[in-house]
Scaffold this motif. Structure first.
Motif, PDB file in Angstrom:
ATOM      1  N   GLU B 170       1.436 -19.428  -2.130  1.00 28.61           N
ATOM      2  CA  GLU B 170       2.726 -19.429  -3.194  1.00 28.61           C
ATOM      3  C   GLU B 170       2.356 -21.045  -3.882  1.00 28.61           C
ATOM      4  N   ARG B 188       3.866 -15.043  -4.120  1.00 28.48           N
ATOM      5  CA  ARG B 188       4.319 -14.914  -5.255  1.00 28.48           C
ATOM      6  C   ARG B 188       4.297 -16.227  -6.194  1.00 28.48           C
ATOM      7  N   GLY B 203       2.873  -9.936  -2.844  1.00 31.69           N
ATOM      8  CA  GLY B 203       3.992 -10.989  -2.515  1.00 31.69           C
ATOM      9  C   GLY B 203       4.887 -10.570  -1.123  1.00 31.69           C
ATOM     10  N   ARG B 204       5.889 -10.612  -0.456  1.00 29.61           N
ATOM     11  CA  ARG B 204       6.182 -10.073   0.093  1.00 29.61           C
ATOM     12  C   ARG B 204       6.294  -8.903   0.623  1.00 29.61           C
ATOM     13  N   GLN B 313       9.423  -4.685  -8.845  1.00 25.42           N
ATOM     14  CA  GLN B 313       9.255  -4.376  -6.814  1.00 25.42           C
ATOM     15  C   GLN B 313       8.448  -3.053  -6.949  1.00 25.42           C
ATOM     16  N   GLU B 335       6.682  -8.749  -6.215  1.00 25.64           N
ATOM     17  CA  GLU B 335       6.537  -8.218  -5.175  1.00 25.64           C
ATOM     18  C   GLU B 335       6.603  -7.306  -4.807  1.00 25.64           C
ATOM     19  N   GLU B 354      11.088 -12.111  -6.763  1.00 25.46           N
ATOM     20  CA  GLU B 354      11.656 -11.398  -7.001  1.00 25.46           C
ATOM     21  C   GLU B 354      12.718 -11.411  -7.885  1.00 25.46           C
TER      22      GLU B 354
END
Lengths: 251, 358
Positions: B170, B188, B203-204, B313, B335, B354
């Motif tokens: 990050e 992110r 990202g996640r 996303q 993300e 997000e």
């Protein structure tokens, strides 16, 4: 609830500050010692600076062939701290006439119009400068109906430069010492900034006098705003930025 | 010397004194950006990486073997440039003087390599094992036969190449070219410029909450055909939600694609493209303006913009078998997105968190 959070935050900040001072006490002590030493050195060197300022101003005004431009030192505070003196010039400009108005307003308009031809980086500054100059000329010019002496203008410029010279160790102690661990480098940067300000002061005063002779006293506010303390600060920032680029020790 | 000459002399003297402190700044400005990545240096980065790999294989193979047996070697090459060859059990921190913040030696590690935090490395770094870059470190170039992990708020200024996996934490930044043999994972708020890998994850990765793409379109949409004075399908066009279009779309204005549409064909719009959620596009997308892509969209062709690409996303670009390219001046990507191939932000690319996503 909010007050509890604020208290916790305040406690954390105090704790952090205490830890910071505890872990860096040597650096903090060194910075304070350097601040006091450099400020004292600036004060001790002030008579030499005053001699240089007077000498340089006398030489340059004689080169210009100006009619009796009174060069001398005046105290910053009347009746107090008489040794704290700054250089000044006495030169009387006649009241602004139509020619001065035409030069200033016409010059500002032409600059505004031709700014479009300048490189993109300079367009906005040039336009802002033109508009600012028009405002200054109109507002200042309406109140300037008699002959103007440059002495108060020169004294203000010199006083602000002197303040900056004397405050330079403090300014750098608050900023440069955080990112530069080497004490000699910090002292060298401080000496460079203060030295440049001291060296450039007579040139600045003479430059202002010549420009005002050309443009008339109407240009005085713009000159003071843009080429006075602002120029000094820009110069200090430029030297500081250069100093930050100096290579650090490497493996 | 008359008064005019004296005046000119004084004027030039005053100007010189005024300009004096700005000389270093002006010189830097004239010299141009040294650290900043131009397009040319980006294209050269892969060549530089391969040259460095060849240099390691040809010149340092014996030194690496020697360092494995005898420990760390410190020396300099014929040009006087210093290098450090770390032994298997050696640690870079042990070689650094206390308080030193800059490393000007090229580092070659025969095992894993840990780069300490807040260190600035001016030269290339190679490790046969994994490279871990600690937070706030700044490194020029990284090459590893295994994984590379870049810590939070660390920076890579030129290029990074991992033969397996590259993890960017990050807030970290890869300013330049980054490539991995298997996968690149960007957390992110990570910044990037040009990343290449069979799989790039941003990202996640989220659990799929809705349809990846809606195949149940309500009907076929026939775009108006206008040629002659206007190119292709007119100025602006809006495709209603849930429709399928089996045709190329060429517009001089803005194209708006509703949610759940399925486009089979190439898309080109001069002023910009707005794509809704759950859209599937089998074809290339090109816009001179910006491109906005809604969540959970699936695009199998290249996406090219001269402006900004904003991706919500959980979008998917290309596939492992058919890699694709995203290219724009600025790319802001949400993300959960996955890209296969190349993502190239000419100025700036960032994985947006997000809550900040469009």
């Amino acid at each position: 609830m909010k007050s509890t959070q604020a208290q916790q935050r305040s406690h954390r900040q105090k704790h952090l500050l205490r830890e910071l001072l505890r872990s860096n006490w040597r650096g903090v002590a060194e910075t304070i010692a350097m601040l006091l030493g450099l400020t004292l050195a600036s004060g001790l060197l002030l008579p030499f600076m005053q001699t240089f300022w007077t000498f340089a101003l006398v030489q340059m005004t004689s080169l210009l062939g100006a009619e009796n431009p009174g060069v001398g030192l005046v105290p910053v505070f009347q009746g107090q701290w008489e040794r704290l003196q700054v250089p000044t010039l006495h030169y009387l400009f006649p009241a602004p006439n139509h020619h001065d108005w035409l030069i200033n307003l016409g010059g500002a308009t032409v600059t505004f119009l031709l700014a479009g031809l300048a490189p993109a980086l300079l367009r906005v500054p040039l336009r802002v400068l033109s508009v600012l100059h028009v405002f200054c000329v109109v507002l200042g010019g309406l109140g300037t109906q008699v002959a103007t002496d440059i002495a108060p203008h020169a004294k203000s410029l010199a006083t602000l430069t002197l303040c900056l010279i004397l405050l330079m160790p403090l300014l750098l102690a608050l900023t440069h010492s955080i990112i530069e661990p080497r004490a000699p480098h910090r002292a060298w940067v401080c000496a460079l900034c203060s030295g440049y300000l001291a060296f450039s002061l007579p040139f600045k005063l003479i430059g202002h006098m010549v420009l005002l002779d050309l443009l008339g006293p109407l240009a005085m506010p713009t000159l003071f705003l843009l080429f006075g303390p602002a120029l000094d600060l820009l110069a200090v920032v430029a030297i500081y930025a250069w100093a930050l680029s100096w290579q650090q020790e490497a493996v | 010397m008359n008064t005019l000459q004296n005046g000119l002399l004084l004027a030039s003297l005053c100007t010189a004194v005024g300009v004096l402190p700005f000389v270093p700044t002006l010189l830097t400005r004239l010299r141009g950006p040294r650290v900043g990545q131009t397009r040319q240096t980006l294209s050269d980065a892969s060549v530089q990486c391969e040259n460095f790999r060849r240099l390691i294989e040809n010149d340092f193979a014996s030194l690496i073997n020697l360092a494995r047996k005898n420990g760390t070697i410190r020396s300099a090459n014929d040009h006087g440039q210093p290098f450090i060859v770390l032994g298997f059990q050696s640690n870079l921190v042990e070689l650094l003087a206390p308080g030193s913040k800059r490393l000007r030696s090229c580092v070659i590690a025969s095992g894993h390599l840990d780069i300490p935090g807040e260190l600035i490395c001016d030269r290339e770094i190679f490790a046969e094992g994994q490279i871990n870059v600690a937070p706030h470190a700044v490194v020029k170039s990284l090459l590893s036969h295994r994984d590379i992990a870049i810590g939070p708020r660390a920076r890579v200024t030129r290029w990074a190449r991992s033969d397996r996996r590259l993890d960017v934490a990050e807030g970290a930044c890869i300013k330049g070219w980054a490539s991995a043999g298997i996968e690149i994972a960007l957390a992110r708020r990570a910044c990037f410029q040009k990343v290449l890998a069979p799989q790039i994850r941003f990202g996640r990765q989220q659990d799929q909450t809705g349809p990846r793409h809606n195949t149940d379109t309500t009907g076929r949409f026939e775009p108006p055909v206008r040629s002659g004075t206007r190119p292709g399908n007119g100025h602006d066009l809006q495709i209603p939600a849930g429709h399928a279009v089996k045709e190329d779309l060429i517009l001089s204005g803005v194209l708006v694609i509703g949610d759940g549409c399925h486009i089979i064909g190439q898309i080109r719009a001069e002023k910009g493209i707005r794509i809704g959620a759950d859209v599937r596009i089998d074809g290339a997308i090109h816009a001179n303006g910006g491109i906005e892509i809604g969540p959970r969209s699936c695009i199998s062709g290249p996406v090219v913009s001269n402006g900004k690409i904003t991706v919500a996303q959980a979008c998917v670009f290309g596939s492992t078998d058919e890699p694709c390219t995203l290219s724009a001046e600025t790319i802001m990507i949400g993300e959960g997105c996955v890209a296969h191939g190349t993502v190239h932000a000419l100025c700036r690319g960032e994985v947006i968190a997000e809550r900040n996503a469009p």
